[in-house]
Design a protein around this motif. Structure first.
Motif, PDB file in Angstrom:
ATOM      1  N   ASP A 526       0.929  -1.358  -0.130  1.00  0.00           N
ATOM      2  CA  ASP A 526       0.100  -0.153   0.584  1.00  0.00           C
ATOM      3  C   ASP A 526       1.082   1.344  -0.114  1.00  0.00           C
ATOM      4  O   ASP A 526       0.696   2.013  -0.752  1.00  0.00           O
ATOM      5  CB  ASP A 526      -0.670   0.320   1.384  1.00  0.00           C
ATOM      6  N   VAL A 527       1.768   0.935   0.431  1.00  0.00           N
ATOM      7  CA  VAL A 527       2.660   2.780   0.375  1.00  0.00           C
ATOM      8  C   VAL A 527       3.549   2.744   0.062  1.00  0.00           C
ATOM      9  O   VAL A 527       3.992   3.862  -0.957  1.00  0.00           O
ATOM     10  CB  VAL A 527       3.023   2.562   2.616  1.00  0.00           C
ATOM     11  N   MET A 528       4.404   1.760  -0.760  1.00  0.00           N
ATOM     12  CA  MET A 528       5.261   2.325  -1.662  1.00  0.00           C
ATOM     13  C   MET A 528       4.772   1.422  -3.341  1.00  0.00           C
ATOM     14  O   MET A 528       5.479   2.569  -3.799  1.00  0.00           O
ATOM     15  CB  MET A 528       6.447   1.178  -1.406  1.00  0.00           C
ATOM     16  N   ALA A 529       4.524   0.427  -3.311  1.00  0.00           N
ATOM     17  CA  ALA A 529       4.160   0.307  -4.399  1.00  0.00           C
ATOM     18  C   ALA A 529       2.235   0.861  -5.189  1.00  0.00           C
ATOM     19  O   ALA A 529       2.472   1.923  -5.782  1.00  0.00           O
ATOM     20  CB  ALA A 529       3.533  -0.978  -4.799  1.00  0.00           C
ATOM     21  N   ARG A 530       1.881   1.039  -4.067  1.00  0.00           N
ATOM     22  CA  ARG A 530       0.046   2.189  -4.545  1.00  0.00           C
ATOM     23  C   ARG A 530       0.420   3.477  -4.819  1.00  0.00           C
ATOM     24  O   ARG A 530       0.231   4.220  -5.247  1.00  0.00           O
ATOM     25  CB  ARG A 530      -1.048   1.328  -3.481  1.00  0.00           C
ATOM     26  N   GLY A 531       1.216   3.720  -2.748  1.00  0.00           N
ATOM     27  CA  GLY A 531       1.580   5.324  -2.785  1.00  0.00           C
ATOM     28  C   GLY A 531       2.448   5.370  -3.824  1.00  0.00           C
ATOM     29  O   GLY A 531       2.245   6.372  -4.560  1.00  0.00           O
ATOM     30  N   SER A 532       3.533   5.151  -4.490  1.00  0.00           N
ATOM     31  CA  SER A 532       4.008   5.495  -5.525  1.00  0.00           C
ATOM     32  C   SER A 532       3.137   5.797  -6.754  1.00  0.00           C
ATOM     33  O   SER A 532       3.704   6.399  -7.632  1.00  0.00           O
ATOM     34  CB  SER A 532       4.993   4.183  -5.948  1.00  0.00           C
ATOM     35  N   PHE A 533       2.494   4.340  -7.444  1.00  0.00           N
ATOM     36  CA  PHE A 533       1.474   4.504  -8.766  1.00  0.00           C
ATOM     37  C   PHE A 533       0.390   5.946  -7.762  1.00  0.00           C
ATOM     38  O   PHE A 533       0.613   6.511  -8.914  1.00  0.00           O
ATOM     39  CB  PHE A 533       0.869   3.167  -8.282  1.00  0.00           C
TER      40      PHE A 533
END
Length: 680
Positions: A526-533
Motif C-alpha cells: 500500500d505504501v510503496m507500490a500503491r503510494g508510488s503509483f
C-alpha cells in the motif's frame, strides 16, 4: 553597531521602521539617505559624506553593507558637468568616481535625488496613498488641496540625474516644504534630523490616506458596481489549484517561472466590479510596480463559474493575444539600441471570482510581483476615489522597462542555480533520505513541497529550508487517493504546479516467508507500490497540464534487484517500484516526462525506517549489533563505504539537474558496489 557612524545608525533605524509597514513602501522599493562627516582614508582630513541605500535590497532589512557611501563634494560637482537630459544615463557611471573608501553597495539611479538635495536626511518612498495622488488626472491640484504649500508637485520625470536637479531646485524655492509628490511615481521627504525626516514621510503618507478616505463615497464605488460575487472559498481554492498548472505553463513559454496565488480581499473586490477591465488595461504607473508586473496583466473575461474546460480554452486564447500585443508594444517603442525583448508572457493573471496568479523566476519574485499588483489595486482605488486614474503613458513605461540601466542591473544578477524555477514534491521528506533530498534540491535552487504523514516533521523540515519562499510542508498519507490529490493541489497553490517528484515514502518489515502475514504484505505494498503509483499518476496529470515536461524519480532499493533473506514483502514491493519506473518512462516520454530510479543499499544513519525497527530486524538477520549495521553494510560492498542519505540526494540531483536530459528508464545504484545487485 560598533564602529558605525551615528548618522548611519539613525538611517538604518529609520529605514527599518519605514520598511516594516507596507503602507509606507513596497518590498525592495524606495531608498533612504543620510549626510554626515567622515574621515578621508588617505589624508585623515574630515570629508562630507552621503550614505544612501544602494541598488536593490529592501528598506525593512537594510544593513550597513547595503549602503553606498559617496563623497558629497564630488557628487555635487557632477551638476557642473551634467551633459544634458539626452545623456543623463552617463551620470550613473560617474557615481563610481564619487565613492568614499571602498564605496559600499552599487549606487542606485536615485542617488542624485539624495545627494543634490540640501537636507541632511532624505526618504524616497512609494506609498499607495502617495502614488494615488501622483497618478490622479488632476494630481497637481489635489496635492495642493491636500498639503497646501508644504508638499509641492513635481511633474513626471523618469528617475535619474535631472529628477534630482528638479527636486533640489523645488526644495530651494520652497523653504517651507517638507517633501514633494512625484507625478506618476511616489513621494520624497526630507528633514534636518533622521527623526524629523521620518515624521515628515509619515505625515505625507498618513495625510494622503486621510484625504482619500474622507472622499470615499459608498454610492460611487471607485471600481464601479458589483457584477459578480467571488466563488465560495472551497470552490475558489479548488479552481485556483486546477488552473495554476495551466497558467504556469503558459507563463513559462519564454522561460521557466514559479507561481504564486492570492485571493486577498482587495483582489477579489477589484475583480468583482465593473471597472476592473478598464483599469487593468491602463496598467500600473510607479516604475517599481510595472518593472515587476509588466505593462499590464492578463485578465480572464469569463464568469467565475464557467466550465473549467471553457476557461482553460479561453485562457490559451488570451495568452496568445497577450503575447501578440506585448510584441506589438515592443515594436512600437523599441529603438536601434534598445535591449532585446525579454519575454512576452504575463507576470500577472487575474481570474474574476478566483483571485490573482503572479509569476517570476523564483518564488520570492513571483510573490513580490503579486504584492506590487496589490499595491497597484490600492493605488487605482485611491485615484478613482478622488479623481480618475491616469498612469504614465505607455512610451514612458517602455523607456523604463527597456532602459539600458535596467538591462545592466539585470546583467549583474547572479547566474541561476541548476534547479532554479523548478518545483519539487518529495514524499517521506520529514526525515532520512527524503529530508536529505529536499535539502539538496533547495540548495540547488528548487522550491520544495515537503510531503510527509508526520505533520510536525514536515513543518520542521520546511522551516529549516528557509520558509515559504523555498519550501512548504504538506501532510499526506500516500496510500490515500484523496490525500495525494490534495497534496498536489497544495503544491499548485504554493508554487503554481510541480515538475520534479521524488517517490521516497516507505517503510520496511523484515520477516521470513512463513512469518509474513497478509497484513504485512498489504502494508508494504500500500505504501510503496500503491503510494508510488498514486503519486506518479497525480504528478503526470500536473506535468501534462503544464506542458513543461518533468522528472519523476523513484527511490527504489538494491533489494528490487538483489534477492536477500527474510525480505519477501519489502523486496517484492521494491521490484514493483522498479518496474513502474520502466513502464512510466515508456508511457510518459512523449510528454517530455522522464522517469528514473535510484537503488540505494541500506541507509542506516538518519533513517526513520531503520530507527522504527527495521534496523533491529536486519541486524538480527545478519547476526550483528544494531549500532554496527552501517559498518556491516559498508564492509560487504566493493568500495567498503557506508551509504548516507546525502549520497542518495546526490543521485537525484544528477538525474534532474540537466546533464542527463536524455536519460529515462534508468536505475542508478547508490550502494558502494554490491555485485549481486548489478543491473543486467
Amino acid at each position: 553597531m560598533s564602529g558605525t557612524p551615528p548618522e548611519v545608525e539613525h538611517l538604518l533605524r529609520r529605514s527599518h521602521a519605514l520598511g516594516a509597514d507596507p503602507r509606507n513602501t513596497n518590498y525592495a522599493g524606495g531608498n533612504t539617505s543620510a549626510k554626515g562627516v567622515g574621515t578621508d582614508p588617505v589624508t585623515g582630513a574630515p570629508v562630507d559624506l552621503l550614505w544612501v541605500k544602494g541598488s536593490g535590497g529592501d528598506l525593512g532589512t537594510l544593513t550597513e553593507d547595503g549602503l553606498a557611501v559617496l563623497r558629497l563634494d564630488r557628487l555635487r560637482a557632477l551638476a557642473g558637468v551634467y551633459p544634458g537630459d539626452d545623456r543623463e544615463d552617463e551620470m550613473v557611471a560617474a557615481f563610481d568616481f564619487c565613492g568614499h573608501g571602498r564605496g559600499g553597495a552599487a549606487p542606485s539611479i536615485d542617488t542624485a535625488m539624495h545627494g543634490l538635495l540640501d537636507a541632511a536626511h532624505v526618504d524616497h518612498l512609494h506609498p499607495d496613498s502617495g502614488i494615488a495622488l501622483a497618478t490622479s488626472a488632476d494630481g497637481e491640484k489635489l496635492t495642493a488641496e491636500c498639503f497646501g504649500d508644504t508638499v509641492p508637485w513635481v511633474p513626471w520625470r523618469r528617475p535619474g540625474f535631472r529628477l534630482g536637479l528638479d527636486i533640489a531646485a523645488i526644495r530651494a524655492a520652497n523653504p517651507q516644504a517638507i517633501g514633494c509628490v512625484l507625478g506618476g511615481h511616489g513621494i520624497t521627504a526630507w528633514g534636518r534630523t533622521s527623526a524629523e525626516c521620518e515624521r515628515n514621510s509619515l505625515h505625507i503618507i498618513r495625510t494622503a490616506e486621510e484625504f482619500i478616505a474622507a472622499r470615499f463615497d459608498p454610492a460611487r464605488h471607485p471600481f464601479g458596481e458589483p457584477i459578480a460575487e467571488p466563488l465560495p472559498e472551497p470552490e475558489r481554492r479548488a479552481r485556483a489549484a486546477a488552473l495554476a498548472p495551466l497558467l504556469r505553463g503558459l507563463a513559462s513559454t519564454d522561460g521557466a517561472r514559479v507561481g504564486h496565488f492570492t485571493d486577498a480581499a482587495p483582489v477579489l473586490e477589484f475583480l468583482s466590479r465593473r471597472e476592473h477591465p478598464r483599469l487593468a488595461a491602463l496598467g500600473t504607473s510607479c516604475p517599481d510596480h510595472f518593472l515587476r508586473t509588466k505593462v499590464r496583466p492578463l485578465v480572464l473575461d469569463l464568469p467565475a463559474d464557467a466550465p473549467l474546460d471553457a476557461v482553460a480554452a479561453r485562457l490559451r486564447e488570451l495568452h496568445a493575444d497577450y503575447r501578440a500585443d506585448y510584441a506589438a508594444y515592443y515594436a512600437r517603442h523599441a529603438e536601434s539600441d534598445s535591449p532585446a525583448m525579454r519575454g512576452a508572457d504575463p507576470a500577472i493573471v487575474l481570474v474574476p471570482g478566483v483571485g490573482m496568479f503572479s509569476f517570476g523566476a523564483d518564488k520570492r519574485t513571483a510573490r513580490v510581483a503579486g504584492e506590487f499588483y496589490l499595491n497597484a489595486i490600492n493605488v487605482m482605488r485611491g485615484a478613482e476615489t478622488v479623481s480618475t486614474y491616469a498612469p504614465i503613458d505607455e512610451r514612458e513605461k517602455f523607456r523604463i522597462e527597456y532602459w539600458a540601466l535596467e538591462e545592466a542591473k539585470l546583467a549583474r544578477l547572479p547566474r541561476p542555480r541548476p534547479l532554479a524555477a523548478r518545483v519539487a514534491l518529495v514524499t517521506g521528506a520529514g526525515s532520512g533520505i527524503g529530508r536529505a533530498i529536499a535539502e539538496r534540491l533547495v540548495a540547488e535552487g528548487a522550491c520544495v513541497v515537503v510531503a510527509d504523514r508526520d505533520a510536525a516533521s514536515a513543518t520542521a523540515v520546511a522551516a529549516s529550508l528557509g520558509g515559504a519562499d523555498r519550501a512548504v510542508p504538506v501532510t499526506v498519507d500516500v496510500t490515500s487517493e484523496a490525500g495525494v490529490t490534495a497534496a498536489f493541489a497544495a503544491a499548485a497553490l504554493a508554487f503554481g504546479g510541480v515538475d520534479l517528484v521524488v517517490n521516497n515514502a516507505g517503510l520496511s518489515i523484515s520477516k521470513p516467508l512463513l512469518e509474513t502475514t497478509a497484513q504485512d504484505w498489504d502494508v508494504q505494498h500500500d505504501v510503496m507500490a500503491r503510494g508510488s503509483f498514486l503519486v506518479a499518476r497525480e504528478a503526470a496529470r500536473t506535468m501534462i497540464e503544464q506542458g513543461l515536461g518533468g522528472d519523476i524519480v523513484y527511490i527504489v532499493s538494491k533489494n528490487g534487484v538483489f534477492a536477500g533473506p527474510n525480505n519477501i514483502a519489502y523486496g517484492a514491493t521494491k521490484a514493483d517500484q522498479a518496474h513502474q519506473v520502466r513502464l512510466l518512462a515508456a508511457e510518459l516520454g512523449p510528454h517530455g516526462i522522464r522517469v528514473n530510479g535510484v537503488n540505494p543499499d541500506g541507509v542506516v544513519r538518519g533513517s526513520g525506517i531503520f530507527a522504527a525497527g527495521w534496523g533491529a530486524q536486519r541486524a538480527a538477520v545478519y547476526g550483528v549489533e544494531e549500532e554496527k549495521l552501517g559498518e556491516y553494510y559498508a564492509q560487504r560492498t566493493l568500495l567498503k563505504r557506508e551509504v548516507l542519505p546525502e549520497h542518495v540526494a546526490n543521485a537525484v540531483f544528477a538525474l534532474t539537474a540537466g546533464d542527463l536530459a536524455h536519460t529515462t528508464g534508468l536505475h542508478i545504484p547508490v550502494d558502494a558496489g554490491v555485485a549481486a545487485a548489478f543491473l543486467r
